[in-house]
Design an enzyme around this catalytic site. Structure first.
Site, PDB file in Angstrom:
ATOM      1  N   SER A 265      -3.037   8.096   7.787  1.00 35.48           N
ATOM      2  CA  SER A 265      -2.228   8.133   6.574  1.00 35.48           C
ATOM      3  C   SER A 265      -2.935   8.913   5.464  1.00 35.48           C
ATOM      4  CB  SER A 265      -1.958   6.702   6.112  1.00 35.48           C
ATOM      5  OG  SER A 265      -1.130   6.739   4.978  1.00 35.48           O
ATOM      6  N   SER A 266      -2.175   9.824   4.851  1.00 41.79           N
ATOM      7  CA  SER A 266      -2.749  10.611   3.749  1.00 41.79           C
ATOM      8  C   SER A 266      -2.852   9.684   2.552  1.00 41.79           C
ATOM      9  CB  SER A 266      -1.837  11.776   3.397  1.00 41.79           C
ATOM     10  OG  SER A 266      -1.409  12.429   4.558  1.00 41.79           O
TER      11      SER A 266
ATOM     12  N   GLY B  27       4.071   9.197   1.190  1.00 40.07           N
ATOM     13  CA  GLY B  27       5.478   8.801   1.149  1.00 40.07           C
ATOM     14  C   GLY B  27       5.675   7.465   0.464  1.00 40.07           C
TER      15      GLY B  27
ATOM     16  N   THR C 212       2.513  14.964   7.248  1.00 36.60           N
ATOM     17  CA  THR C 212       1.291  15.731   7.432  1.00 36.60           C
ATOM     18  C   THR C 212       1.369  16.554   8.717  1.00 36.60           C
ATOM     19  OG1 THR C 212       0.096  14.049   6.232  1.00 36.60           O
ATOM     20  CG2 THR C 212      -1.210  15.532   7.584  1.00 36.60           C
TER      21      THR C 212
ATOM     22  N   ASN D 232       0.316   3.869   9.311  1.00 40.30           N
ATOM     23  CA  ASN D 232       0.013   5.155   9.925  1.00 40.30           C
ATOM     24  C   ASN D 232      -1.481   5.244  10.213  1.00 40.30           C
ATOM     25  OD1 ASN D 232      -0.351   7.835  10.550  1.00 40.30           O
ATOM     26  ND2 ASN D 232       0.518   8.649   8.642  1.00 40.30           N
TER      27      ASN D 232
ATOM     28  N   SER E  39       5.475   6.659   4.599  1.00 43.49           N
ATOM     29  CA  SER E  39       4.195   6.744   5.282  1.00 43.49           C
ATOM     30  C   SER E  39       4.380   6.634   6.797  1.00 43.49           C
ATOM     31  CB  SER E  39       3.306   5.613   4.767  1.00 43.49           C
ATOM     32  OG  SER E  39       2.070   5.707   5.392  1.00 43.49           O
ATOM     33  N   GLY E  40       3.811   7.571   7.510  1.00 43.72           N
ATOM     34  CA  GLY E  40       3.884   7.547   8.974  1.00 43.72           C
ATOM     35  C   GLY E  40       5.114   8.243   9.522  1.00 43.72           C
TER      36      GLY E  40
ATOM     37  N   GLU F   8       6.114   3.819  -0.117  1.00 42.41           N
ATOM     38  CA  GLU F   8       5.609   2.752   0.746  1.00 42.41           C
ATOM     39  C   GLU F   8       5.761   1.383   0.081  1.00 42.41           C
ATOM     40  OE1 GLU F   8       1.642   4.040   1.701  1.00 42.41           O
ATOM     41  OE2 GLU F   8       0.798   3.310  -0.164  1.00 42.41           O
TER      42      GLU F   8
HETATM   43  N1  LIG Z   1       6.051  15.990  15.421  1.00 42.52           N
HETATM   44  C1  LIG Z   1       5.256  15.047  15.882  1.00 42.52           C
HETATM   45  N2  LIG Z   1       4.926  15.024  17.182  1.00 42.52           N
HETATM   46  C2  LIG Z   1       4.134  14.076  17.682  1.00 42.52           C
HETATM   47  N3  LIG Z   1       3.615  13.103  16.938  1.00 42.52           N
HETATM   48  C3  LIG Z   1       3.884  13.046  15.637  1.00 42.52           C
HETATM   49  C4  LIG Z   1       4.726  14.021  15.041  1.00 42.52           C
HETATM   50  N4  LIG Z   1       4.839  13.725  13.743  1.00 42.52           N
HETATM   51  C5  LIG Z   1       4.087  12.616  13.546  1.00 42.52           C
HETATM   52  N5  LIG Z   1       3.527  12.217  14.667  1.00 42.52           N
HETATM   53  C6  LIG Z   1       2.661  11.046  14.847  1.00 42.52           C
HETATM   54  O1  LIG Z   1       2.828  10.210  13.742  1.00 42.52           O
HETATM   55  C7  LIG Z   1       1.619  10.045  13.057  1.00 42.52           C
HETATM   56  C8  LIG Z   1       1.852   9.960  11.582  1.00 42.52           C
HETATM   57  O2  LIG Z   1       2.273  11.200  11.107  1.00 42.52           O
HETATM   58  P1  LIG Z   1       1.793  11.791   9.713  1.00 42.52           P
HETATM   59  O3  LIG Z   1       0.376  11.519   9.531  1.00 42.52           O
HETATM   60  O4  LIG Z   1       2.254  13.152   9.671  1.00 42.52           O
HETATM   61  O5  LIG Z   1       2.616  10.884   8.742  1.00 42.52           O
HETATM   62  P2  LIG Z   1       2.775  11.060   7.182  1.00 42.52           P
HETATM   63  O6  LIG Z   1       4.231  11.220   6.937  1.00 42.52           O
HETATM   64  O7  LIG Z   1       1.913  12.146   6.736  1.00 42.52           O
HETATM   65  O8  LIG Z   1       2.322   9.698   6.623  1.00 42.52           O
HETATM   66  P3  LIG Z   1       1.512   9.379   5.286  1.00 42.52           P
HETATM   67  O9  LIG Z   1       2.477   9.361   4.188  1.00 42.52           O
HETATM   68  O10 LIG Z   1       0.968   8.061   5.597  1.00 42.52           O
HETATM   69  O11 LIG Z   1       0.482  10.411   5.189  1.00 42.52           O
HETATM   70  C9  LIG Z   1       0.745  11.190  13.457  1.00 42.52           C
HETATM   71  O12 LIG Z   1      -0.596  10.832  13.428  1.00 42.52           O
HETATM   72  C10 LIG Z   1       1.206  11.456  14.877  1.00 42.52           C
HETATM   73  O13 LIG Z   1       0.560  10.623  15.791  1.00 42.52           O
HETATM   74 MG   LIG Z   2       0.319  12.270   5.620  1.00 43.87          MG
END
Ligand SMILES: Nc1ncnc2c1ncn2[C@@H]1O[C@H](COP(=O)(O)OP(=O)(O)OP(=O)(O)O)[C@@H](O)[C@H]1O
Ligand SMILES: [Mg+2]
Length: 1039
Positions: free
Chosen positions: A181-182, A403, A133, A178, A128-129, A405
């Protein structure tokens, strides 16, 4: 040598020129560390691995490959690497040609889909984070921007992109890990047509974390949409929904004590979501219904219970109830009843029993979760309807799922999420190993399988039939009696005790007992150990909504709710599947979908837990590297061969290092590569030659080859420079030479032309002068002209001489050649005649001789002569059978040479008698039957008389010395000219043939004469006339 420059070496790219160009575009910053972990010399060292990640992260290089897998480290800040220009840079470029990027993976997948016509999927994983996404959004954006699109399809493209903010608003929330977070799993298919344009999409959603609707951990929030609505919703909308613009007022939003988050702008997001809903095609009524549901959840949260006058449990918040009945479109009283009572069936009878305070709260929360959960599913269904495309298409699937967690307190949701990650990890291991193995097999390379941890044992622990965790949970949920979370735990201990990956307080020994509390069980996941609290497992798994509450909602007049809660549900006696089983089944389907596609991987890593940019927490990263199996991934990749390259590309790049292959290799590519590596001194264990590729085991082998190339470069450059200069000078020289030759050639041609013109002028002049003087004596002025005339005449004769003796044409000669021409004409004629005569056959010659005689006698004399010319003379007009034998016998040695039937006229009285006239070589005779009537020796035949007309009369004049001897003979016959000619010829032309115009006188007897008169008339007639003459009338044949 920069390590990164080696990237192109293991690329599948076919064009070395592009490599060099691309390489030169890499800046020094790009070259920090290695762009592909496969190039790490110390590849078994986790420290080296993490150090590489750290160094690159320090330079904001967040992407690194492990072969074809992309590792991405969340920068937690905006990097300027996602512009349209960046997208263009990665379009159509080979994977390794430029620095690693999510766009490279996107583009590679897209091209693979188009060229191989195989469905693809991109699996994004990480905790997560970690940025899953974000990565999936970047990929979608890439396709939306770079794929060809028509006006018609642009709507669909916008819908695809706009589905993200909507789903995130309803399915994402701020967690400790996050801010966005999804809280649901998402698999999205993007469909492309044959031109590569996006034409449709489909989303599969997985298990939404519904418990968040009613409860949030400290520091966490509910789903974004609640805050967005309260922050961004227009005042009159809020009034209509009965809401206040203050999240603190809502029980469901205050549990985490975190209504505001600095990184989130709810107001702006609200606008985005509203717009997106319109773009996707949501109807205003539908949006209204949806918002009613959201508001009703908030009202449900604020619905309180208290003790009534009679001690019963009742709703104490009337306004909430009012809003609820309005917003949910249900009857208020029924809802009130359903929220405080339950319907039970005992012994076939329905009974209503009041709920306790706790039960009422649970029923309320269950309703809130159910309503929200189903609204979310409805949303996905609606989005799918707006993206739907039915027809043939190629597909790229994007998997962005929650992810792995671990929290301090982990519950049923974490259990499901981590189980899901376990399954995906298994898929990853299987597919990466499998594809690697398949390539070795396809290339005919022997390969020893690499040992890796197979997490199947954990998957089985969770999902196994009967003895799996989920089975036991289901069993416990459904069994009669009083099952509880604790009884579930005990059952687990009974069934799973002793399993290497399962531990509980009771099962652990003294040392480890502390790490697990009495209400927990610990699973040793592939990614780490997680303690799960069993509290709530049964309820969450049953996902129970009291039947009477369900009945009330099923009666709702809200469009959306009636689509979420089907009326049949209430009457359906079938027990619904438990949450865990549903989840298990949907995961099995997902794995099936993913297995049917060509996978690409993005492995996301979170550098720190504080969502901070620039902080690289080594321990945290190490943990993720471990559970993502990245080291294993690298090992698998390296255990085989670190590099593989098509023969052609390899040879093209390194051919200059071996005299045998430089400058060009003519034979088979495989032989060329073998020659090259032999020359380079590769040891047998260092490489293998496949069917189309060379496989190199160690990076250092390639490093040294690359070193040699680098060392050879100056010499190559020098050679190239020298050759180039030589080539340039030579080209210049050739140009000059050509120019000189050309001008000389043109001069010569012009001179030649001038000479010819002069000569022509001279000749024309001479000709004209000669023409003027043509009648003069031969003199210098006419010399040319006359010569020319003579020459032309003679040449003309030479070219077109008369072709046959009958051709009497002869060109008119020029005056000076008149005499010569006559001579020539004669000569020519004679020549032709000679040649003609030589060619003539004896038979024909005889014929011709006779015709000549006939001509001498009759030409211009007798009227019937011209008609006789084309008729051939025959040997005899009588056949030998027609001769009388007796007559022949009397002839003795004399042979009859010619015979013809004639009519003989008596000299006296002119009686006509039929006779045969037979000719031998010395006499002629007249025969009647067997009787020889008269013999006329040629020697005695004085002459023959014929008329000039076309009759057939002839008189043979024979002198008669005495009366005994017969005298002149008057004969008439056909073929007169033939008979006379034969007679004359046989008689050796001694005979004179008289041609008389109108009468022939003949001797009848001594001194007595007879006369035949001839006259022309219409037809042949023979008659005696008054004068005693014989009158012959004959037609005139020729004028
Ligand atoms: N490539 C990137 N560039 C800039 N910021 C990013 C990038 N990837 C992630 N982030 C930052 O990290 C945060 C978390 O990313 P994201 O929501 O994609 O995580 P996740 O892997 O989908 O987590 P979860 O499993 O909780 O959904 C985003 O809101 C963003 O602020
Ligand atoms: Mg996500």
């Amino acid at each position: 040598l920069e390590m990164s420059s080696l990237f192109d070496l293991c690329s599948v790219s076919e064009c070395p020129v592009v490599h060099l160009v691309m390489e030169s575009t890499l800046t020094a910053r790009d070259r920090v560390g290695v762009q592909d972990f496969v190039l790490l010399e110390n590849y078994t060292s986790e420290a080296a691995f993490i150090e590489n990640l750290r160094r690159r992260f320090g330079e904001n290089l967040i992407y690194t490959y492990i072969g074809s897998v992309l590792v991405s480290v969340n920068p937690n800040k905006d990097l300027e690497i996602y512009s349209k220009a960046h997208m263009e840079r990665y379009r159509g470029v080979s994977f390794y040609e430029i620095s690693p990027h999510i766009y490279a993976v996107s583009d590679n997948t897209y091209r693979a889909m188009r060229t191989e016509r195989r469905d693809q999927c991109i699996l994004i994983s990480g905790e997560s984070g970690a940025g899953k996404t974000e990565a999936s959004k970047k990929i979608l954006q890439y396709y939306a921007t770079t794929c060809p699109v028509t006006d018609h399809l642009s709507t669909l493209r916008d819908r695809l992109v706009q589905s993200n903010p909507v789903l995130e608003a309803f399915g994402n929330a701020k967690t400790l890990r996050n801010d966005n977070s999804s809280r649901f799993g998402k698999y999205m298919d993007v469909q492309f047509d044959f031109r590569g344009a996006p034409i449709g999409g489909h989303i599969l959603n997985y298990l939404l974390e519904k418990s968040r609707v009613v409860h949030q951990n400290h520091g966490e929030r509910n789903f974004h949409i609640f805050y967005q609505l309260l922050e961004g919703g227009e005042q009159n909308l809020l009034s209509k929904l009965g809401l206040e613009r203050n999240a603190q007022k809502y029980q469901y939003l205050v549990k985490g004590c975190c209504p505001r988050v600095s990184s989130i702008n709810d107001k702006n997001d609200w606008r985005t979501v509203r717009k997106a809903l319109t773009v996707i095609g949501f109807h205003e009524d539908e949006v209204e219904d949806l918002l009613n549901i959201i508001a009703s959840v908030l009202h449900l949260g604020n619905t309180q219970f208290g003790e009534g006058k009679n001690g019963e449990n009742q709703i104490t918040t009337e306004p909430q109830l009012k809003y609820l009945s309005k917003l949910l479109g249900v009857d208020g009283a029924a809802l009130r009843e359903a929220l405080t009572h339950k319907k039970i069936t005992a012994k076939g009878e329905e009974m209503i029993s009041p709920l306790s305070f706790e039960q009422a709260v649970a029923a309320r929360d269950a309703l809130a979760k159910a309503v929200y959960g189903r609204a979310f599913t409805w949303l996905v269904v609606k989005i799918n309807q707006s993206l739907a495309f039915k027809g043939s298409s190629s597909v790229i699937g994007l998997l962005d799922i929650y992810g792995f967690e671990v929290f301090q307190h982990n519950s049923f949701e974490q259990f499901c999420i981590n189980y899901c990650n376990e399954k995906l990890h298994q898929l990853f291991i299987e597919l990466t190993l499998k594809s690697e193995q398949e390539e070795y097999e396809a290339e005919g390379i022997t390969w020893e399988p690499v040992k890796y941890f197979d997490n199947k044992i954990i998957c089985d622990l969770v999902e196994g039939k009967h003895k799996g965790l989920i089975s036991i949970l289901d069993e416990e949920c459904l069994r009669p009696g009083e099952p509880s979370d604790i009884s579930f735990l005990e059952k687990l201990e009974d069934t799973l005790g002793g399993h290497a990956h399962f531990v509980t307080h009771k099962l652990s020994n003294g040392k480890t007992r502390k790490a697990v509390s009495r209400e927990e069980f610990k699973l040793i996941h592939y990614a780490g150990e997680v303690n799960y609290s069993v509290n709530g497992f049964l309820d969450k798994n049953k996902d129970l909504l009291y039947r009477n509450l369900k009945e009330v909602i099923c009666q709702s007049n809200s469009q959306v709710l009636s689509q979420c809660f089907h009326r049949e549900e209430v009457t359906d006696q079938k027990r619904p599947e438990t949450t865990a089983t549903q989840f298990k089944n949907s995961l099995a389907k997902l794995i099936e979908i993913l297995m049917s596609k060509e996978p690409s991987y993005v492995r996301c890593i979170k550098p720190n837990d504080a969502k901070q940019s620039g902080r690289f927490d080594e321990a945290l990263v190490r943990h993720q590297v471990k559970y993502l199996g990245l080291m294993e991934n690298l090992r698998v990749r390296r255990a085989g061969f670190a590099y593989r390259r098509h023969y052609e590309t390899f040879l093209q790049r390194y051919k200059s290092l071996c005299p045998g292959t430089w400058p060009n290799w003519q034979g088979r590519l495989a032989d060329g590569v073998a020659t090259l590596v032999q020359h380079l001194g590769y040891k047998p264990e260092e490489y293998k030659l496949g069917k189309t590729k060379i496989f190199i085991r160690f990076p250092k082998t390639l490093f040294s080859t690359e070193d040699s190339l680098e060392a050879r470069r100056p010499a190559l450059v020098l050679t190239l420079q020298t050759s180039w200069r030589g080539y340039r000078e030579r080209a210049k020289y050739l140009r000059i030479r050509q120019a000189v030759i050309q001008s000389a050639w043109r001069g010569m041609i012009s001179r030649q032309k001038a000479r010819r013109r002069r000569h022509a002028v001279d000749i024309i002049r001479k000709f004209i002068k000669g023409f003027i003087y043509r009648h003069y004596e031969h003199c210098p002025e006419n010399e040319y002209f006359l010569d020319h005339q003579r020459f032309s005449f003679l040449m003309m004769l030479f070219r077109n001489p008369p072709k046959s003796v009958l051709d009497k044409s002869w060109p008119i000669p020029p005056p000076c050649l008149t005499e010569a021409s006559e001579h020539l004409c004669r000569l020519c004629m004679r020549n032709m005649m000679r040649a003609y005569c030589r060619r003539i056959q004896p038979e024909w010659k005889k014929q011709m001789e006779q015709k000549v005689v006939a001509s001498q006698i009759f030409k211009d004399q007798k009227d019937s002569y011209p008609q006789s010319v084309p008729k051939l003379f025959v040997a005899s007009r009588l056949n030998s059978e027609e001769f009388n034998l007796k007559v022949i016998q009397t002839l003795g040695n004399d042979k009859v040479k010619y015979g013809i039937a004639v009519t003989k006229y008596d000299r006296r009285g002119y009686k006509a008698r039929p006779r045969q006239l037979l000719l031998t070589s010395s006499f002629a005779m007249l025969v009647a039957e067997a009787k020889l009537k008269q013999r006329i020796d040629y020697a005695t035949l004085r002459s023959i008389s014929v008329s000039s007309l076309s009759d057939g009369f002839m008189v043979l004049h024979v002198p008669s010395e005495d009366n005994k001897q017969k005298s002149d003979v008057v004969l008439q016959c056909d073929h007169l000219i033939e008979v006379v000619t034969k007679l004359a010829t046989m008689a050796d032309k001694k005979i004179k043939v008289n041609m008389s115009q109108d009468s022939i006188t003949f001797a009848v007897a001594r001194g007595k004469e007879g006369v035949i008169d001839f006259t022309s008339g219409p037809e042949l007639k023979v008659a005696k006339c008054k004068k005693g003459h014989l009158l012959v009338t004959a037609p005139k044949l020729n004028p």
